[in-house]
Design an enzyme around this catalytic site. Structure first.
Site, PDB file in Angstrom:
ATOM      1  N   GLU A 274       0.773  -1.297   0.064  1.00 53.71           N
ATOM      2  CA  GLU A 274      -0.083  -0.169  -0.229  1.00 53.71           C
ATOM      3  C   GLU A 274       0.896   1.146   0.004  1.00 53.71           C
ATOM      4  OE1 GLU A 274      -3.996  -1.358   2.222  1.00 53.71           O
ATOM      5  OE2 GLU A 274      -2.319  -0.877   3.613  1.00 53.71           O
TER       6      GLU A 274
ATOM      7  N   GLU B 117      -7.064  -7.498  -1.168  1.00 49.09           N
ATOM      8  CA  GLU B 117      -7.412  -7.568  -0.067  1.00 49.09           C
ATOM      9  C   GLU B 117      -8.994  -7.207  -0.099  1.00 49.09           C
ATOM     10  OE1 GLU B 117      -5.790  -4.883   2.893  1.00 49.09           O
ATOM     11  OE2 GLU B 117      -3.527  -5.863   2.761  1.00 49.09           O
TER      12      GLU B 117
END
Length: 636
Positions: free
Chosen positions: A200, A274
């Site tokens: 991320e 995710e």
């Protein structure tokens, strides 16, 4: 006599046997990391090609789930992974926490519950592929996003950048981590089909050269499988690096969300790295719940679109010890001990409604029978546990801990303890002298919560919202004691470089900076707990059991130990240790009301329980067979 054809067959069979024997020997003794080898039929690996995944040129759909080995007792790894396989998933994803594997700079631990190779081998034996997410940063609601606190000893440190002090530490870490896993890659006969480049980064994106550096660091250390990145929709473009497949993270399936991947990479498969099956909780907030039907509908929509998916989390587990992270945007919020996450399996590995609905979905999509369901481990209610002994923190000092003497306050990470590695977790006690009464002011230098005492008498607490206290006037010099708790370092956002704990600046009394401190490091490591057992004088619990103090009792287990949950009703705030294992923090502000105690950490007969209570202790702890995670709030 043998015919020529027969002799050729014999030679062929003998050659195949020798190849097979060599493969077994090399894997048994980890020789694949020394002698590169391509296993029969394992040449191309996982490829992202023509809008789909191919595994050895055959179409492949990733149906993944996240389980973190460091949040689950090693004895339960196989149970959780078997349940994953029985749900219909084919791929495990896991992070790797740098701050556990290199807790002390230059010393690496891959043993016991940190035996990453054993975890990956277990996944392979169960029949799961693996996507490994080695960091160095992992987020994961984990202290400092998995980065070791000793990095913060450098006052100029710039985490997650190409700052030399950071890259040198990362290179050393990867030099030790990668030999643990590269021989377990698919092309070397192992289960790893892909590896993630950082995590991320698009939400951070402070250094345009950083992702290319991490990618090359992996390639330089014999990573040969598909590389991927993962970001939420706002971080996709900033977190992308050429040579790696971009994937996306989300919970709510918004219009054109999946197609946004095509804006940065054309004709590539879509992967949801995710898909958030639930959400984590913070102290003082609600227990977050995500509706099972709504979750399964969104998972089905992703799959029907042709995308691959990974369920984050399939099984959350527990932030044992002091390992929980925190968020700090408008206000500081510490993550609770439980990482149940309202995931597909509960914190203790039980099935949920989400599990059965997903299993039904995957069985329909796969059109094949799924493995039988593993049995659920029984939970025990051991009843009331009487705490019998008590010792005040003030009675222990300084007999158990040698204080650091300093003119100025020193933050936790820069204390000259632990062979120069500083203090990572727990509490730090600062003592000095004051004269008379007045106002104590901290100028936002408390990290994160402090109790203030004068001559061991409680005055009040300080945190991000309370910055000053009035000290009653008395004659003569008195001892001021400030017990500061590291409640968890921020794990996400742009505030990572500002996560030094304890007192990070001067303390002012009547506008004058205090000086000449004695500083006690209370990390409560196993060695400290062992010394505590033999400390004296332990005494009977007084009528008014005021902390900070340690309480001791025992849990008697007659038969085979089973999982249970400890409920500390009547206690206020602290930490629980069972047979030396740190179960984590409790706090009466909720939402979490019980601590998970794995049966594998218990033994038949006597089990020692020690509670460190900060303020107001009790006499009884209740063992129950049910978890209570607090008041519920549905995630929209």
């Amino acid at each position: 006599m043998w015919s020529c054809a027969g002799r050729r067959r014999r030679r062929l069979l003998a050659g195949l046997f020798l190849l097979l024997l060599a493969a077994v020997v090399m894997r048994r003794f980890n020789l694949t990391s020394i002698i590169p080898m391509r296993f029969w039929g394992r040449v191309l690996g996982l490829q992202a090609k023509d809008s789909q995944f191919l595994l050895e040129e055959k179409p492949f759909r990733i149906l993944g789930g996240s389980v973190h080995y460091f949040r689950v007792p090693r004895e339960y790894w196989r149970d959780r992974l078997l349940k994953m396989k029985a749900c219909g998933l084919n791929t495990l994803t896991t992070y790797v926490p740098w701050n556990l594997h290199e807790a002390v700079r230059g010393t690496f631990d891959f043993s016991g519950n940190l035996d990453l190779q054993a975890f990956l081998r277990t996944a392979e034996e169960v029949g799961l592929w693996v996507i490994l997410r080695p960091g160095p940063y992992i987020c994961s609601e984990w202290d400092l996003g998995g980065l070791p606190s000793w990095l913060l000893q450098d006052p100029e440190m710039q985490l997650r950048t190409t700052y030399k002090g950071f890259t040198e530490a990362v290179d050393s870490y990867f030099d030790h981590l990668m030999p643990e896993v590269v021989h377990l890659q698919y092309k070397n006969g192992g289960p790893i089909i892909a590896m993630q480049v950082e995590n991320e980064y698009g939400s951070y994106a402070q250094d345009q050269n950083y992702m290319a550096y991490i990618k090359q660091a992996l390639l330089n250390r014999k990573v040969v499988e598909l590389l991927v990145t993962s970001d939420n929709k706002d971080g996709l473009s900033a977190g992308f690096v050429h040579g790696a497949l971009a994937t996306i993270n989300f919970q709510k399936l918004e219009p054109k969300l999946l197609s946004s991947l095509s804006e940065i990479q054309k004709d590539m498969p879509v992967m949801v790295m995710e898909y958030w099956t639930g959400w984590f909780d913070s102290w003082g907030g609600p227990h977050n719940i995500f509706d099972a039907d709504e979750m399964v509908e969104r998972v089905e929509a992703v799959i029907r679109s042709g995308a691959s998916i990974n369920l984050y989390m399939f099984h959350g587990g527990t932030n044992f010890g002091f390992m929980n992270g925190a968020l700090h945007f408008d206000e500081y919020k510490s993550t609770i001990t439980s990482y149940d996450y309202d995931a597909v399996l509960t914190e203790s590995g039980d099935y949920t409604a989400k599990y059965f609905k997903l299993r039904n979905l995957f069985s329909r999509i796969l059109e094949t029978p799924l493995p039988p369901l593993p049995v659920v481990l029984h939970k025990a209610s051991y009843g009331a546990i009487l705490m019998q002994q008590y010792i005040s923190l003030w009675e222990l000092l300084p007999s158990l801990i040698e204080p650091v003497k300093s003119e100025y306050p020193i933050n936790m990470e820069n204390l000259p303890v632990n062979n120069g590695n500083g203090q990572a977790f727990g509490y730090t006690l600062y003592e000095t002298l004051i004269l008379g009464g007045g106002t104590l002011y901290f100028h936002d230098y408390i990290r994160d919560r402090a109790q203030v005492f004068v001559n061991t008498q409680y005055i009040g607490h300080l945190d991000y919202n309370i910055q000053e206290l009035s000290i009653p006037n008395r004659q003569g010099y008195r001892q001021l004691q400030i017990l500061v708790e590291n409640c968890g370092r921020v794990n996400y956002g742009l505030n990572l470089n500002n996560q030094r704990k304890g007192l990070i600046g001067d303390v002012f009394f009547n506008k004058t900076s205090l000086r000449n401190f004695k500083i006690y490091s209370l990390e409560m490591k196993p060695s400290f707990m062992e010394s505590l057992r033999g400390a004296s004088p332990w005494s009977a619990i007084p009528d008014s059991a005021v902390g900070p103090a340690f309480f001791r009792g025992s849990l008697q287990v007659q038969y085979m130990p089973q999982d249970t949950f400890l409920k500390l009703e009547g206690w206020e705030k602290g930490v629980v240790f069972v047979n030396g294992q740190n179960l984590g923090r409790y706090w009466n502000i909720g939402p979490q009301e019980t601590l998970y105690l794995p049966g594998t950490w218990l033994q038949q007969g006597f089990n020692e329980i020690i509670v460190f209570e900060e303020h107001l202790g009790g006499r009884i702890i209740h063992s129950t067979d049910l978890a209570f995670l607090g008041r519920v709030q549905y995630v929209v």
